[in-house]
Design an enzyme around this catalytic site. Structure first.
Site, PDB file in Angstrom:
ATOM      1  N   HIS A 247     -14.727  40.015 132.329  1.00  0.00           N
ATOM      2  CA  HIS A 247     -15.776  40.952 131.935  1.00  0.00           C
ATOM      3  C   HIS A 247     -17.090  40.522 132.575  1.00  0.00           C
ATOM      4  O   HIS A 247     -17.563  39.406 132.383  1.00  0.00           O
ATOM      5  CB  HIS A 247     -15.895  41.015 130.412  1.00  0.00           C
ATOM      6  CG  HIS A 247     -14.719  41.700 129.777  1.00  0.00           C
ATOM      7  ND1 HIS A 247     -14.150  41.293 128.607  1.00  0.00           N
ATOM      8  CD2 HIS A 247     -14.008  42.782 130.192  1.00  0.00           C
ATOM      9  CE1 HIS A 247     -13.134  42.104 128.313  1.00  0.00           C
ATOM     10  NE2 HIS A 247     -13.029  43.011 129.264  1.00  0.00           N
ATOM     11  N   GLU A 250     -20.325  38.746 130.833  1.00  0.00           N
ATOM     12  CA  GLU A 250     -20.161  37.535 130.031  1.00  0.00           C
ATOM     13  C   GLU A 250     -20.450  36.304 130.895  1.00  0.00           C
ATOM     14  O   GLU A 250     -19.572  35.519 131.233  1.00  0.00           O
ATOM     15  CB  GLU A 250     -18.749  37.527 129.416  1.00  0.00           C
ATOM     16  CG  GLU A 250     -18.573  38.718 128.480  1.00  0.00           C
ATOM     17  CD  GLU A 250     -17.116  39.044 128.126  1.00  0.00           C
ATOM     18  OE1 GLU A 250     -16.217  38.260 128.478  1.00  0.00           O
ATOM     19  OE2 GLU A 250     -16.892  40.104 127.495  1.00  0.00           O
ATOM     20  N   ARG A 302     -19.560  45.847 132.103  1.00  0.00           N
ATOM     21  CA  ARG A 302     -18.395  45.086 131.614  1.00  0.00           C
ATOM     22  C   ARG A 302     -17.196  45.172 132.549  1.00  0.00           C
ATOM     23  O   ARG A 302     -16.471  44.207 132.766  1.00  0.00           O
ATOM     24  CB  ARG A 302     -18.014  45.668 130.244  1.00  0.00           C
ATOM     25  CG  ARG A 302     -16.670  45.235 129.680  1.00  0.00           C
ATOM     26  CD  ARG A 302     -16.430  45.975 128.362  1.00  0.00           C
ATOM     27  NE  ARG A 302     -15.075  45.867 127.883  1.00  0.00           N
ATOM     28  CZ  ARG A 302     -14.661  44.985 126.965  1.00  0.00           C
ATOM     29  NH1 ARG A 302     -15.491  44.089 126.480  1.00  0.00           N
ATOM     30  NH2 ARG A 302     -13.417  44.976 126.562  1.00  0.00           N
ATOM     31  N   HIS A 373     -14.080  34.200 127.803  1.00  0.00           N
ATOM     32  CA  HIS A 373     -14.902  35.386 127.561  1.00  0.00           C
ATOM     33  C   HIS A 373     -16.093  34.971 126.701  1.00  0.00           C
ATOM     34  O   HIS A 373     -16.225  33.833 126.302  1.00  0.00           O
ATOM     35  CB  HIS A 373     -14.093  36.431 126.780  1.00  0.00           C
ATOM     36  CG  HIS A 373     -13.007  37.100 127.564  1.00  0.00           C
ATOM     37  ND1 HIS A 373     -13.073  38.407 127.950  1.00  0.00           N
ATOM     38  CD2 HIS A 373     -11.824  36.638 128.038  1.00  0.00           C
ATOM     39  CE1 HIS A 373     -11.983  38.737 128.626  1.00  0.00           C
ATOM     40  NE2 HIS A 373     -11.202  37.672 128.692  1.00  0.00           N
ATOM     41  N   GLU A 447     -13.363  33.011 123.231  1.00  0.00           N
ATOM     42  CA  GLU A 447     -14.650  33.708 123.150  1.00  0.00           C
ATOM     43  C   GLU A 447     -15.711  32.645 122.935  1.00  0.00           C
ATOM     44  O   GLU A 447     -15.810  32.046 121.866  1.00  0.00           O
ATOM     45  CB  GLU A 447     -14.658  34.710 121.978  1.00  0.00           C
ATOM     46  CG  GLU A 447     -13.653  35.846 122.106  1.00  0.00           C
ATOM     47  CD  GLU A 447     -14.097  36.942 123.089  1.00  0.00           C
ATOM     48  OE1 GLU A 447     -15.233  36.872 123.596  1.00  0.00           O
ATOM     49  OE2 GLU A 447     -13.298  37.860 123.333  1.00  0.00           O
TER      50      GLU A 447
HETATM   51 ZN    ZN Z   1     -14.686  39.661 127.475  1.00  0.00          ZN
END
Ligand code: ZN
Length: 484
Positions: A247, A250, A302, A373, A447
């Site tokens: 993405h 990020e 994104r 991410h 994340e």
């Molecule tokens: Zn992501």
């Protein structure tokens, strides 16, 4: 300089691949094992046993609604558009609100506001959603929330101000260091793609015995997808694949993955035997077109940058909905304008296709896959496509919790551990599900920080702390992989 460097880097790779074993002994780390035939896929009928008892229904989360019928327009989130000619998108006056979703009906109202293109959602879990309010919609949305008695906190009151402050230029000392080092990469700034790629090539040139770089494909706009490998060349090594930047917005993800690369390459001799006994593969920027676009045009982009089809205004596929395991299920959209557009078919995008083909055709003994991410501080294991877990989910849970503990001990950040569909919401077509389905045991989506104070716009002072604590987690993973 670019093509010359590439020649220097790739020449030893080709010689070691195609020449005598003696060359391999001299530079063992150069040999990237490939296989002629494709691995057998994971048995798809095994994966539905042991469903998680979902404690809460999460599929209603507005930014990840299933793509069915009239709901498809719900996640079109064009908050601001660049003027013609690629001027930078301006987020002046846009705000980030943390909205409690514990009251019944809140998600329905958010869905309605989203359809009217007044808001976008960033991240959230079962109890809250971070909502980006469009600049000229603040008064309107405030009225709706007050009428409906929805509670929220204003986290960022002017998003453009945060964007302007996020990535300041390096000071003179840093620039001087940069000039002396032979590459421009630092972990005090978010760097452009060229700095990242030159850094990878620099390491391959500087540490030819253990580091090599290979371009595994090209992005839609023709940028290289560069994988760096660190290996002592022992043929019995297990392998770990790590990627970042699927993405585009990020930014902490490629910064963290390149931090790992730097630490491991520069200090390989001092690492533990477990750590050295692993072949490390890194693809720090899976989505280079999107990444460059976030630097040049829209900080909050994104997806990748492939136009959906001729004549459509909407660009980009969510690469993390484009992988070919249970593609097109829950939490992915068939609408090209959606932030979570799944693409026209599984692996329709050059970036996801290159990554998957590399993993399928590599003979490396991949035993773990980490995809970085942001944000939210979660360690998520499959499955993502629905509330189900793989048969070995208990092993994944134990390793995940040990990684989280190491992260917290090192830097203090608290990570939640669980299956992605169970802890967050179903999202099909993710890279983690597909890699797990290839039989790679320890597969996690990480994340990174934070939990929503800055969200995607994490100031550069956070790069080193976030990356350092994540590296502590990586050492735990390495110890488990070496025990397999
Ligand atoms: Zn992501």
């Amino acid at each position: 300089m670019g093509s010359w460097t590439r020649m220097v880097v790739l020449l030893p790779f080709f010689t070691s691949t195609f020449c005598t074993p003696l060359i391999n002994e001299l530079e063992p780390g150069k040999d990237w094992p490939t296989r002629g035939s494709v691995k057998q896929p994971y048995n798809q009928t095994d994966d539905v046993q042991d469903p998680i008892e979902a404690s809460t229904t999460t599929s209603e989360l507005v930014n990840e609604t299933p793509s069915s019928g009239k709901d498809e327009l719900e996640d079109i989130t064009i908050i601001a558009r660049a003027a013609e000619g690629n001027a930078k998108v301006d987020y002046s006056g846009a705000q980030l609100w943390k909205v409690s979703t514990e009251k019944n009906g809140v998600r329905v109202i958010l869905g309605r506001l989203k359809r009217r293109n007044l808001i976008a959602t960033w991240a959230g879990n079962q109890t809250y959603v971070d909502v980006l309010i469009k600049p000229n919609a603040v008064a309107n949305v405030t009225r709706v929330f007050s009428r409906e008695n929805i509670s929220y906190d204003i986290i960022i009151d002017d998003l453009q101000k945060r964007i302007n402050e996020e990535n300041p230029p390096l000071d003179e000392n840093e620039i001087e260091l940069q000039n002396r080092r032979g590459h421009r990469m630092t972990w005090k700034q978010y760097h452009r793609l060229q700095d990242i790629h030159e850094f990878l090539d620099y390491l391959a040139t500087t540490y030819p015995k253990i580091v090599s770089v290979n371009t595994i494909g090209k992005s839609y706009e023709g940028r290289d997808l560069k994988v760096l490998r660190i290996s002592n060349g022992n043929p019995s090594n297990k392998a770990i694949f790590i990627d970042g930047g699927i993405h585009a917005r990020e930014w902490i993800s490629p910064a963290t993955v390149t931090f790992f690369i730097n630490q491991i390459a520069e200090n390989f001799a001092e690492e533990s035997e477990d750590f050295k006994g692993i072949d490390w593969y890194f693809l720090p920027v899976v989505n280079p077109d999107g990444y460059e676009y976030t630097h040049l045009v829209d900080r909050l982009w994104r997806k990748n940058r492939k136009p959906a089809y001729a004549g459509r205004a909407c660009f980009g596929t969510d690469l993390n909905r484009n992988f070919g395991y249970r593609w097109g299920g829950k939490g992915a959209s068939s609408n090209p304008c959606s932030e979570i557009y799944r693409g026209s078919r599984a692996f329709s995008e050059p970036e996801s296709r290159a990554l998957s083909e590399f993993i399928k055709t590599s003979a490396a003994n991949f035993s773990a896959y980490l995809t970085y991410h942001s944000y939210g501080q979660y360690l998520l294991y499959p499955w993502g496509y629905d509330n189900a877990v793989p048969p070995d989910h208990k092993d994944l849970d134990v390793v995940g919790k040990n990684i989280a503990e190491a992260i917290q001990k090192t830097g203090g950040s608290k990570y939640s551990v669980g299956s992605s569909s169970g802890l967050l919401y179903p999202a099909s077509g993710g890279s983690d599900d597909w890699v797990k389905a290839q039989g790679v045991k320890y597969t996690f989506t990480v994340e990174l920080s934070d939990t929503g104070r800055y969200g995607f716009i994490l100031p550069t002072t956070n790069i080193e702390p976030v990356a350092r604590e994540s590296l502590a987690g990586l050492r735990i993973l390495a110890s488990y992989v070496s025990k397999l």
